[in-house]
Design a protein around this motif. Structure first.
Motif, PDB file in Angstrom:
ATOM      1  N   MET A 515       0.846  -1.188   0.000  1.00  0.00           N
ATOM      2  CA  MET A 515       0.000   0.000   0.000  1.00  0.00           C
ATOM      3  C   MET A 515       0.880   1.236   0.000  1.00  0.00           C
ATOM      4  SD  MET A 515      -3.034  -1.312  -0.014  1.00  0.00           S
ATOM      5  CE  MET A 515      -4.030   0.136   0.283  1.00  0.00           C
ATOM      6  N   THR A 524      -4.335   5.899   1.600  1.00  0.00           N
ATOM      7  CA  THR A 524      -3.515   4.784   1.116  1.00  0.00           C
ATOM      8  C   THR A 524      -4.089   4.251  -0.187  1.00  0.00           C
ATOM      9  OG1 THR A 524      -4.804   3.214   2.415  1.00  0.00           O
ATOM     10  CG2 THR A 524      -2.843   4.159   3.450  1.00  0.00           C
ATOM     11  N   LEU A 526      -3.370   1.176  -3.394  1.00  0.00           N
ATOM     12  CA  LEU A 526      -2.747  -0.109  -3.664  1.00  0.00           C
ATOM     13  C   LEU A 526      -1.562   0.045  -4.615  1.00  0.00           C
ATOM     14  CD1 LEU A 526      -3.158  -3.223  -3.189  1.00  0.00           C
ATOM     15  CD2 LEU A 526      -4.356  -3.225  -5.385  1.00  0.00           C
TER      16      LEU A 526
END
Length: 556
Positions: A515, A524, A526
């Motif tokens: 993350m 956050t 991916l």
């Protein structure tokens, strides 16, 4: 004991945990204070006090400090180890001058007239332990026929009966073949691991293997390990007569009493020696370094190495020896020799009686030049064979560039730990210790599997679907649409840019790898990777981060 048996006997004197003991002496710590020496954030040596509470080699720094909070942690320093070991070698040389230093903390002595003078090897061993104890250093002695067996026996204080080396080694774990770095190739650890996985758990089981099978199945170092397991001579000299012109002599004018000046001269001498060795098509494995003062005092050491010496390792040994002598085992002040006092350092003051006027390098044992492996060839050729002359010219050219542009101008890659391909490489300056930034043996969840890209790049691209819309990665780790095209924007002349696109023939992924907590929106996102095959047969490794795609590597 007959004269023949006495002559072939070898005594190894080992100072346990020497890097930790040297660090404690330099820091003037109490004898029982726990100490750990770290390299690449891992414990490589620790004192007996630290080991008693659970500190072990290989532990990370945080784990070791959790086990022993009061422990002093210091960085590994080969120069410190060599400098502080010199007074110990000097004390031993006063009893028996014929000795070889395998590494700081370990030396070996052949059985000769000194053993007869003291009434045998056992009496000589007791005398040497007493001498080293007078320096404030603990030591253990091992006695055997061969050097390798004696070194292993010294770790347990054993005396092997004449002719009993093979039987003594037979029951020992196969890991002992790589226990002493000064007597094994760095790849020996991999050999030991492979032997374990093959079910070969003892040195005796390995010794019973046919030498032809060992030579064809394993690397060249396995043949040497097999000879050691059978208690045969570990390395046979080339057998040729050593010509006198290999010796390198230098008269110091003016005389030298500074460590930095001595180290500079030592590096020049090392380069000159290895030019002569190269011209003679040999490499040196045992080297005697002599220094003579104005008043005629002589300081001589013989250094024995598992691998042929390079100019850098030769210069290091010259510096260790002269630094230990000029400072009497104590760190000087501003590079000059001290006039007494000082902190740290075992034993009595053994400094020279006057400045050094002559330095001499004497090759004692040489091998064929084919045995010489520079770290440069491993770094630049991927471990493949390189012509020694070409390799030497390349190395000297790079060292010359360093001298002109600075030490960081030439850097070589070292395998490191990490998840992405760029993270798995640490660039270090040529000649520095090849220490990775992160431990490559540690677990790295989400790391890129083999094979890795052959070319590392960092280029922004766009991944598009069939209708030309950007393809992204969802929070569940899936493409928002099937990727069809990769588009690259490159600057062109006149302030314009041209669009270059490739169709995709195949793709795999995406694979979530973490993350991103530093996104512009403060949330956050991916991080994922994917592999794609372009219509021009090139394969790319793509990384999705912060809503954009980056080409991390190219497979060729």
């Amino acid at each position: 004991m007959t004269q023949q048996e006495l002559t072939r006997r070898t005594l190894a004197l080992w100072c346990p945990d020497w890097p930790a003991m040297a660090a404690a002496a330099e820091a003037d710590l109490p004898p029982l204070h726990p100490v750990a020496v770290l390299s690449a954030n891992r414990v490589v040596a620790c004192s007996a006090t630290a080991r008693a509470v659970g500190v072990r080699r290989g532990m990370c720094k945080r784990q070791a400090q959790a086990v022993c909070p009061e422990m002093t942690v210091v960085a590994a320093d080969e120069g410190r180890d060599g400098r502080l070991f010199d007074p110990v070698v000097t004390a031993v040389a006063e009893v028996i001058p014929t000795l070889e230093v395998l590494r700081p903390g370990l030396l070996v002595i052949p059985g000769d007239r000194a053993a007869r003078y003291f009434g045998g090897m056992e009496a000589l061993a007791e005398e040497l332990v007493d001498v080293v104890s007078a320096c404030g250093i603990e030591s253990q002695v091992g006695i055997a026929d061969e050097i390798f067996t004696a070194v292993l026996a010294a770790r347990h204080g054993h005396q092997v009966e004449p002719g009993g080396d093979r039987a003594y080694l037979a029951g020992r774990p196969v890991a002992d073949l790589a226990l002493e770095p000064s007597m094994s190739d760095p790849s020996r650890v991999e050999l030991v691991d492979l032997l374990r996985r093959l079910g070969i758990g003892t040195i005796g089981a390995f010794a019973e293997m046919d030498i032809a099978d060992v030579a064809t199945r394993f690397a060249r170092d396995a043949v040497l390990a097999h000879r050691l397991a059978n208690a045969l001579p570990g390395r046979v000299p080339s057998g040729r007569h050593l010509p006198a012109e290999l010796d390198v002599d230098h008269t110091c004018d003016p005389p030298v009493d500074r460590i930095d000046v001595a180290a500079f001269i030592g590096r020049t001498l090392a380069e000159k020696l290895h030019r002569r060795l190269r011209d003679a098509a040999v490499a040196c494995t045992r080297l005697t370094i002599e220094a003579i003062t104005e008043r005629g005092q002589q300081h001589s050491r013989t250094w024995h190495c598992a691998q042929p010496l390079t100019p850098e390792t030769t210069a290091d040994r010259i510096r260790w020896q002269l630094e230990g002598w000029l400072t009497g085992g104590r760190r000087g002040n501003g590079g000059r020799k001290t006039n007494g006092g000082g902190t740290g350092g075992p034993g009595k003051d053994t400094r020279p009686d006057s400045p050094i006027v002559r330095l001499r390098l004497i090759p004692v044992e040489v091998v064929e030049a084919g045995a010489l492996h520079y770290q440069l060839s491993d770094a630049l050729s991927g471990g493949t064979a390189v012509d020694p002359d070409v390799e030497e010219r390349a190395r000297r050219s790079l060292v010359r560039i360093q001298g002109l542009l600075g030490g960081d101008a030439v850097r070589i890659p070292v395998l490191s730990g990490g998840r992405g391909p760029a993270e798995q490489i640490t660039m270090v300056s040529l000649g520095d210790e090849r220490t990775p930034r992160r431990d490559p043996s540690a677990p790295w969840p989400g790391h890129l599997p083999q094979p890795t890209p052959t070319v590392l790049v960092e280029t922004a691209v766009s991944v598009l679907d069939a209708v030309g819309q950007p393809v992204r990665v969802t929070d569940r780790g899936a493409f928002t649409a099937e990727p069809v095209t990769v588009r690259l924007s490159e600057p062109a002349g006149g302030g314009k840019s041209r669009k270059t696109s490739w169709g995709l023939c195949w793709w795999a992924g995406p694979w979530p790898v973490g993350m991103d907590r530093a996104s512009a929106a403060g949330t956050t996102e991916l991080i994922a990777r994917a592999q794609v095959l372009l219509d021009d047969s090139r394969a790319l490794l793509l990384c999705y981060r912060g809503g954009t795609w980056i080409v991390e590597g190219v497979y060729e």
